[in-house]
Design a protein around this motif. Structure first.
Motif, PDB file in Angstrom:
ATOM      1  N   THR A  99       8.555  52.479  24.727  1.00 34.16           N
ATOM      2  CA  THR A  99       9.181  51.796  25.694  1.00 34.16           C
ATOM      3  C   THR A  99      10.167  52.866  26.380  1.00 34.16           C
ATOM      4  OG1 THR A  99       9.247  49.643  24.619  1.00 34.16           O
ATOM      5  CG2 THR A  99      10.853  49.971  26.046  1.00 34.16           C
ATOM      6  N   ASN A 103       8.519  53.619  29.768  1.00 30.65           N
ATOM      7  CA  ASN A 103       9.398  52.522  30.684  1.00 30.65           C
ATOM      8  C   ASN A 103       8.417  51.079  30.693  1.00 30.65           C
ATOM      9  OD1 ASN A 103      11.904  51.996  31.757  1.00 30.65           O
ATOM     10  ND2 ASN A 103      11.401  52.403  33.617  1.00 30.65           N
ATOM     11  N   GLU A 104       7.580  50.692  29.555  1.00 31.12           N
ATOM     12  CA  GLU A 104       6.903  49.726  29.577  1.00 31.12           C
ATOM     13  C   GLU A 104       7.129  48.828  28.298  1.00 31.12           C
ATOM     14  OE1 GLU A 104       5.168  49.161  32.154  1.00 31.12           O
ATOM     15  OE2 GLU A 104       4.627  51.034  33.010  1.00 31.12           O
ATOM     16  N   THR A 105       6.525  47.597  28.432  1.00 27.02           N
ATOM     17  CA  THR A 105       6.558  46.692  27.194  1.00 27.02           C
ATOM     18  C   THR A 105       5.561  47.091  26.288  1.00 27.02           C
ATOM     19  OG1 THR A 105       7.311  45.069  28.545  1.00 27.02           O
ATOM     20  CG2 THR A 105       6.235  44.132  26.527  1.00 27.02           C
ATOM     21  N   GLY A 124       9.740  46.179  28.062  1.00 32.35           N
ATOM     22  CA  GLY A 124      10.329  46.904  29.068  1.00 32.35           C
ATOM     23  C   GLY A 124      11.006  46.357  30.224  1.00 32.35           C
ATOM     24  N   TRP A 126       9.825  45.849  33.311  1.00 34.50           N
ATOM     25  CA  TRP A 126       9.151  45.035  33.992  1.00 34.50           C
ATOM     26  C   TRP A 126       8.662  43.671  33.881  1.00 34.50           C
ATOM     27  CZ3 TRP A 126       9.717  47.792  38.452  1.00 34.50           C
ATOM     28  CH2 TRP A 126      10.097  49.157  38.132  1.00 34.50           C
ATOM     29  N   ILE A 128       6.061  40.894  33.045  1.00 37.49           N
ATOM     30  CA  ILE A 128       4.503  40.991  32.879  1.00 37.49           C
ATOM     31  C   ILE A 128       3.965  39.621  32.389  1.00 37.49           C
ATOM     32  CG2 ILE A 128       4.555  43.356  32.437  1.00 37.49           C
ATOM     33  CD1 ILE A 128       4.128  42.890  29.495  1.00 37.49           C
ATOM     34  N   ILE A 224       0.122  48.434  25.396  1.00 37.00           N
ATOM     35  CA  ILE A 224       0.937  48.385  26.555  1.00 37.00           C
ATOM     36  C   ILE A 224       0.639  47.338  27.525  1.00 37.00           C
ATOM     37  CG2 ILE A 224       1.855  49.717  28.645  1.00 37.00           C
ATOM     38  CD1 ILE A 224       1.240  52.317  26.996  1.00 37.00           C
ATOM     39  N   THR A 226       1.423  46.183  31.358  1.00 34.24           N
ATOM     40  CA  THR A 226       2.154  46.570  32.476  1.00 34.24           C
ATOM     41  C   THR A 226       1.482  46.027  33.956  1.00 34.24           C
ATOM     42  OG1 THR A 226       2.757  48.769  33.898  1.00 34.24           O
ATOM     43  CG2 THR A 226       0.825  48.659  32.902  1.00 34.24           C
ATOM     44  N   ARG A 230       1.242  50.184  38.375  1.00 30.35           N
ATOM     45  CA  ARG A 230       2.096  51.154  37.746  1.00 30.35           C
ATOM     46  C   ARG A 230       0.947  52.080  36.822  1.00 30.35           C
ATOM     47  NH1 ARG A 230       7.096  51.948  36.871  1.00 30.35           N
ATOM     48  NH2 ARG A 230       6.773  52.282  34.657  1.00 30.35           N
ATOM     49  N   ARG A 235      -0.717  58.112  34.992  1.00 35.57           N
ATOM     50  CA  ARG A 235      -0.106  57.305  33.930  1.00 35.57           C
ATOM     51  C   ARG A 235      -1.166  56.643  32.758  1.00 35.57           C
ATOM     52  NH1 ARG A 235       3.230  53.552  33.993  1.00 35.57           N
ATOM     53  NH2 ARG A 235       4.955  54.631  32.889  1.00 35.57           N
TER      54      ARG A 235
END
Length: 273
Positions: A99, A103-105, A124, A126, A128, A224, A226, A230, A235
């Motif tokens: 995370t 920078n994600e869940t 994270g 953002w 979702i 992940i 997102t 992104r 990425r």
């Protein structure tokens, strides 16, 4: 303390049904009449079962609002039960690292019979939408990148049985093609990663990798969640590498002699849905 005497085919099943209804009712809880109506049971029966579960602290009652709610004891039991293989302890540091790095869940899902169940999550920044939602959510194997990552690394015979059983369930949830799923499973086995865009969750995307035991069989997945914008090619490559790194660390910590490694398959019983 009053003993709970439940016959296997009746009261026990009704009690679990009432607990599920309370869980679906959320934090506000439900009144006795609402529970009785939803369960299609006489109010006297519901009152008796709720009183018995209150003695075991599985249920609480608010005299002011007249609402029943799930009790703290149930959550304590669930916390003990929701850590199969010690996976939450093993994977939690990796979830937090991922995370912070991406920078994600992140989600940790485990194989349970015909389903995948979320047993941990690191959120994270953002917002979702995910198939499993929060901790405790479950989806049929074949729905979402995490469950597909698990299904792809199960033995062929078990995989066939799960697809046969879950096909009607998947068709109820989204446009579904068995041929597409089987092609996707072959791709995941080759590339070691599942995911991409969500056709039934517009704007969302994700990636997942399996967590496997010493035989190569998937017991869980790191996933992940997102947004589509992104998850570009650059990425995606970096996230895949990071997921595989953390999955390898978890796999190295699994105890190959833990009997719970074999419980997921044992939970598969033919059930008509």
């Amino acid at each position: 303390m009053e003993a709970i005497v439940l016959d296997p085919g009746g009261s026990l099943r009704r009690a679990f049904g009432l607990l599920r209804l309370l869980g679906e009712g959320g934090a506000a809880g439900l009144r006795l009449t609402e529970l009785a109506q939803a369960a299609a049971l006489p109010p006297a029966t519901v009152h008796r079962l709720m009183r018995l579960m209150m003695t075991e602290r599985l249920v609480t009652f608010d005299p002011a609002s007249k609402h029943y709610r799930l009790g703290l004891e149930l959550f304590l039991l669930a916390a003990q039960a929701s850590n199969p293989l010690g996976l939450r302890d093993l994977a939690r540091p990796g979830l937090l690292r991922l995370t912070a790095e991406l920078n994600e869940t992140l989600f940790l899902l485990v194989h349970n019979g015909y389903d995948a169940v979320c047993i941990d999550r690191s959120s994270g920044p953002w917002p979702i939408r995910s198939f499993t939602g929060d901790i405790g959510g479950r989806v049929p194997l074949g729905m979402g990148q995490g469950s597909v990552a698990i299904l792809a690394f199960l033995p062929d015979a078990e995989q066939d049985e799960i697809i046969r059983h879950n096909t009607p369930r998947l068709r109820q949830l989204a446009p579904f093609s068995e041929g597409w799923l089987r092609r996707e499973l072959l791709r995941v086995r080759s590339e070691q990663v599942s995911g991409g865009l969500y056709p039934v969750n517009p704007g969302m995307a994700g990636l997942a990798v399996p967590i496997r035991d010493g035989t190569g069989r998937a017991v869980a997945a790191l996933s992940i969640g997102t947004t589509a914008e992104r998850l570009d090619a650059e990425r995606r490559a970096g996230a895949r590498e990071a997921l595989m790194r953390e999955a390898a660390l978890v796999e190295a910590g699994l105890n190959p002699f833990d009997p719970s490694l074999h419980r997921a398959a044992a939970a598969m019983e033919p059930v008509s849905r």
